[in-house]
Design a protein around this motif. Structure first.
Motif, PDB file in Angstrom:
ATOM      1  N   GLN A  87       0.387   5.601   6.178  1.00 12.25           N
ATOM      2  CA  GLN A  87       0.935   5.731   4.834  1.00 12.25           C
ATOM      3  C   GLN A  87       1.663   4.417   4.559  1.00 12.25           C
ATOM      4  O   GLN A  87       2.872   4.321   4.720  1.00 12.25           O
ATOM      5  CB  GLN A  87       1.893   6.916   4.727  1.00 12.25           C
ATOM      6  CG  GLN A  87       1.252   8.270   4.965  1.00 12.25           C
ATOM      7  CD  GLN A  87       1.228   8.654   6.434  1.00 12.25           C
ATOM      8  OE1 GLN A  87       2.159   8.403   7.174  1.00 12.25           O
ATOM      9  NE2 GLN A  87       0.136   9.266   6.861  1.00 12.25           N
ATOM     10  N   GLY A  88       0.884   3.391   4.232  1.00  9.99           N
ATOM     11  CA  GLY A  88       1.437   2.074   3.978  1.00  9.99           C
ATOM     12  C   GLY A  88       0.462   0.997   4.413  1.00  9.99           C
ATOM     13  O   GLY A  88      -0.691   1.280   4.754  1.00  9.99           O
ATOM     14  N   THR A  89       0.945  -0.225   4.393  1.00 14.92           N
ATOM     15  CA  THR A  89       0.112  -1.373   4.734  1.00 14.92           C
ATOM     16  C   THR A  89       0.689  -2.092   5.942  1.00 14.92           C
ATOM     17  O   THR A  89       1.908  -2.185   6.109  1.00 14.92           O
ATOM     18  CB  THR A  89       0.034  -2.353   3.555  1.00 14.92           C
ATOM     19  OG1 THR A  89       1.359  -2.664   3.130  1.00 14.92           O
ATOM     20  CG2 THR A  89      -0.746  -1.762   2.400  1.00 14.92           C
ATOM     21  N   LEU A  90      -0.201  -2.601   6.771  1.00 12.66           N
ATOM     22  CA  LEU A  90       0.222  -3.325   7.962  1.00 12.66           C
ATOM     23  C   LEU A  90       0.724  -4.727   7.610  1.00 12.66           C
ATOM     24  O   LEU A  90       0.141  -5.407   6.760  1.00 12.66           O
ATOM     25  CB  LEU A  90      -0.944  -3.464   8.943  1.00 12.66           C
ATOM     26  CG  LEU A  90      -1.424  -2.189   9.622  1.00 12.66           C
ATOM     27  CD1 LEU A  90      -2.681  -2.472  10.428  1.00 12.66           C
ATOM     28  CD2 LEU A  90      -0.345  -1.596  10.513  1.00 12.66           C
ATOM     29  N   ASN A  91       1.781  -5.119   8.287  1.00 14.35           N
ATOM     30  CA  ASN A  91       2.246  -6.509   8.306  1.00 14.35           C
ATOM     31  C   ASN A  91       2.568  -7.078   6.932  1.00 14.35           C
ATOM     32  O   ASN A  91       2.348  -8.253   6.678  1.00 14.35           O
ATOM     33  CB  ASN A  91       1.213  -7.391   9.023  1.00 14.35           C
ATOM     34  CG  ASN A  91       0.872  -6.838  10.392  1.00 14.35           C
ATOM     35  OD1 ASN A  91       1.745  -6.372  11.114  1.00 14.35           O
ATOM     36  ND2 ASN A  91      -0.403  -6.866  10.735  1.00 14.35           N
TER      37      ASN A  91
END
Length: 168
Positions: A87-91
């Motif tokens: 639930q979100g984006t990496l890095n």
């Protein structure tokens, strides 16, 4: 949960900044990435134990050990199957994430020192369940370490403190 073929473990990790930089299986995800970890010493003797991890990016790490932190065998393969939902984006430290979920299926056959396979009702295995939360945003650096039992000795490999996993 478990059945005759696998031990099933799920983690729901809250995280406002998902971080995962490693790209290949058995890379040192424990040093750099948001990860969840399972340690198993099925007969509780502290001689042989198994470690299985998955990062927020879906990169696995598994190894067997003979003695605490000695004789790490990265060639050992648990054969675990897993899925990761983010639930979100990496890095991307400037956005707002909510976390990730990891579901693991660890084959019973990988746990070679278990007293019984599949486990019988009443069997007890020694186990650890951990989460490493890496920080990379401007406000916070470093990591938080969370576990079923506290990390008293500064690392997750302190086998005498493993909890009991009781099969019913």
């Amino acid at each position: 949960l478990y059945d005759a073929g696998s031990l099933y473990v799920a983690f729901r990790a809250k995280d406002i900044d998902l971080r995962a930089v490693q790209k290949s299986a058995d890379a040192p995800i424990y040093d750099t990435d948001d990860v969840v970890e399972v340690f198993i010493d099925a007969n509780g003797d502290g001689q042989v134990y198994y470690e299985m991890q998955v990062s927020a990016a879906g990169i696995p790490f598994d190894a067997s050990f003979r003695g605490r932190r000695r004789h790490m065998n990265k060639a050992w393969s648990s054969g675990m199957r897993f899925g990761v939902t983010r639930q979100g984006t990496l890095n991307q430290p400037d956005d707002s994430d909510r976390g990730f979920v990891v579901e693991l299926a660890i084959p019973m056959s990988a746990i070679r020192d278990a007293p019984h396979l599949p486990p019988r009702p009443g069997d007890r295995w020694k186990a650890f369940f951990y989460r490493i939360n890496r920080h990379s945003n401007r406000k916070s650096r470093g990591a938080d370490y969370h576990g079923v039992v506290p990390v008293y000795k500064g690392d997750f490999h302190f086998l005498p403190l493993m909890c009991d996993l009781v099969f019913e």
